[in-house]
Design an enzyme around this catalytic site. Structure first.
Site, PDB file in Angstrom:
ATOM      1  N   ASP A   1      -7.603  -5.308  -9.305  1.00 43.93           N
ATOM      2  CA  ASP A   1      -8.346  -4.515  -8.333  1.00 43.93           C
ATOM      3  C   ASP A   1      -9.479  -5.367  -7.794  1.00 43.93           C
ATOM      4  O   ASP A   1      -9.824  -6.412  -8.364  1.00 43.93           O
ATOM      5  CB  ASP A   1      -8.898  -3.238  -8.989  1.00 43.93           C
TER       6      ASP A   1
ATOM      7  N   TYR B   1     -13.166  -4.955  -1.111  1.00 43.55           N
ATOM      8  CA  TYR B   1     -12.149  -5.529  -0.234  1.00 43.55           C
ATOM      9  C   TYR B   1     -12.108  -4.805   1.119  1.00 43.55           C
ATOM     10  O   TYR B   1     -11.650  -5.352   2.116  1.00 43.55           O
ATOM     11  CB  TYR B   1     -10.766  -5.428  -0.873  1.00 43.55           C
TER      12      TYR B   1
ATOM     13  N   CYS C   1      -5.535  -1.117  -6.150  1.00 43.82           N
ATOM     14  CA  CYS C   1      -6.538  -1.142  -5.085  1.00 43.82           C
ATOM     15  C   CYS C   1      -5.853  -0.640  -3.829  1.00 43.82           C
ATOM     16  O   CYS C   1      -4.854  -1.218  -3.396  1.00 43.82           O
ATOM     17  CB  CYS C   1      -7.055  -2.572  -4.891  1.00 43.82           C
ATOM     18  N   ASN C   2      -6.370   0.437  -3.251  1.00 45.12           N
ATOM     19  CA  ASN C   2      -5.749   0.986  -2.054  1.00 45.12           C
ATOM     20  C   ASN C   2      -5.748  -0.019  -0.907  1.00 45.12           C
ATOM     21  O   ASN C   2      -4.759  -0.169  -0.187  1.00 45.12           O
ATOM     22  CB  ASN C   2      -6.492   2.259  -1.620  1.00 45.12           C
TER      23      ASN C   2
ATOM     24  N   CYS D   1      -9.513   5.582  -2.897  1.00 41.73           N
ATOM     25  CA  CYS D   1      -9.926   4.305  -3.482  1.00 41.73           C
ATOM     26  C   CYS D   1      -9.938   4.497  -4.992  1.00 41.73           C
ATOM     27  O   CYS D   1     -10.421   5.528  -5.484  1.00 41.73           O
ATOM     28  CB  CYS D   1     -11.314   3.905  -2.974  1.00 41.73           C
ATOM     29  N   THR D   2      -9.423   3.522  -5.739  1.00 45.12           N
ATOM     30  CA  THR D   2      -9.331   3.700  -7.196  1.00 45.12           C
ATOM     31  C   THR D   2     -10.696   3.689  -7.874  1.00 45.12           C
ATOM     32  O   THR D   2     -10.800   4.082  -9.034  1.00 45.12           O
ATOM     33  CB  THR D   2      -8.432   2.624  -7.829  1.00 45.12           C
TER      34      THR D   2
END
Length: 259
Positions: free
Chosen positions: A9, A41, A72-73, A182-183
């Site tokens: 991530d 990101y 990670c989206n 989002c994680t």
């Protein structure tokens, strides 16, 4: 298959996915890479996100990982197609849980809290079109949220003020489901529950990702058959205390990595 599951991530947020995976697959070793020095990101170009995702993937493959979760989206929406076409291991991606939200909403108004990189991606818009016909999707970029989580400031006044500012316009438009895109954001659920009315459904994709990981391991005959305590190793290029506080598992090993 004794090789570990690899997870990466942009930072510590993907540990919310790791928890679901470790719970559903208790025999599996895992290696987690937190690229916190480059978080978030969501503000970066597609080319930069892809470059970082390649670097993370090759780090995990170098440690023998049999499958990689892009936890990670933003990395999923911008890089997973490239990764799947250039590496032989299976990849599991993350995307906002639009489908379950569309099934649960009664007001036909869904809020999506996500990074700029996710909201602007073609995968997000294609998923929205596929599952949310006749439903209004209220998009909100979560500026500064990842940075505050990475800094261990989940319960800070600044976090609460930001969330109130993000959520109130969506509530004013009669949202009844909030998708966490989002994680990192599942760690905000206690704060969100203090802010949001009780009838709002908060939806994230952690359990679904764990189920998909198990299914892909089974399909590829990659499940571990050992019955001993698994090994969980975490690498971060930032403050290891933040990960240690979030995972709260004495058997896990956390290492700083100049990466």
């Amino acid at each position: 298959m004794q090789k570990p599951i690899g997870i990466f991530d942009s930072g510590v947020g993907g540990t919310s996915i790791w928890k679901e995976v470790a719970k559903m697959l208790p025999r599996e070793n895992t290696i987690y890479l937190a690229d916190s020095a480059n978080a978030p990101y969501g503000e970066k170009s597609k080319e930069e996100i892809q470059r970082l995702s390649i670097k993370n993937t090759e780090f995990l493959l170098g440690r023998g990982c049999k499958i990689i979760l892009v936890a990670c989206n933003t990395a999923t929406t911008n890089a997973i197609d490239y990764l799947r076409s250039h590496y032989d291991v299976p990849f599991i991606g993350i995307e906002p849980a639009i489908k379950p939200a569309a099934l649960h909403t009664k007001t036909k108004k869904i809020g999506v809290l996500a990074t700029k990189g996710t909201l602007s991606s073609s995968l997000f818009h294609n998923t929205s079109k596929l599952y949310a016909e006749g439903i209004t999707i209220l998009e909100q970029e979560g500026k500064r949220l990842v940075e505050l989580i990475e800094a261990g400031k989940i319960q800070s006044d600044e976090m609460k003020e930001l969330l109130i500012g993000f959520l109130q316009p969506m509530l004013d438009q009669n949202m009844d489901c909030l998708v966490l895109g989002c994680t990192h954001y599942p760690y905000l659920i206690p704060v969100l529950k203090d802010i949001l009315p009780e009838h709002i459904n908060i939806i994230d994709s952690g359990e679904a990702v764990a189920r998909q990981t198990k299914a892909i391991l089974e399909q590829n005959s990659l499940l571990s058959d050992r019955n001993v305590q698994p090994e969980h190793i975490f690498y971060t290029n930032a403050n290891i205390a933040v990960i240690e506080d979030l995972i709260d598992r004495p058997s896990a090993k956390v290492f700083y990595l100049d990466f």
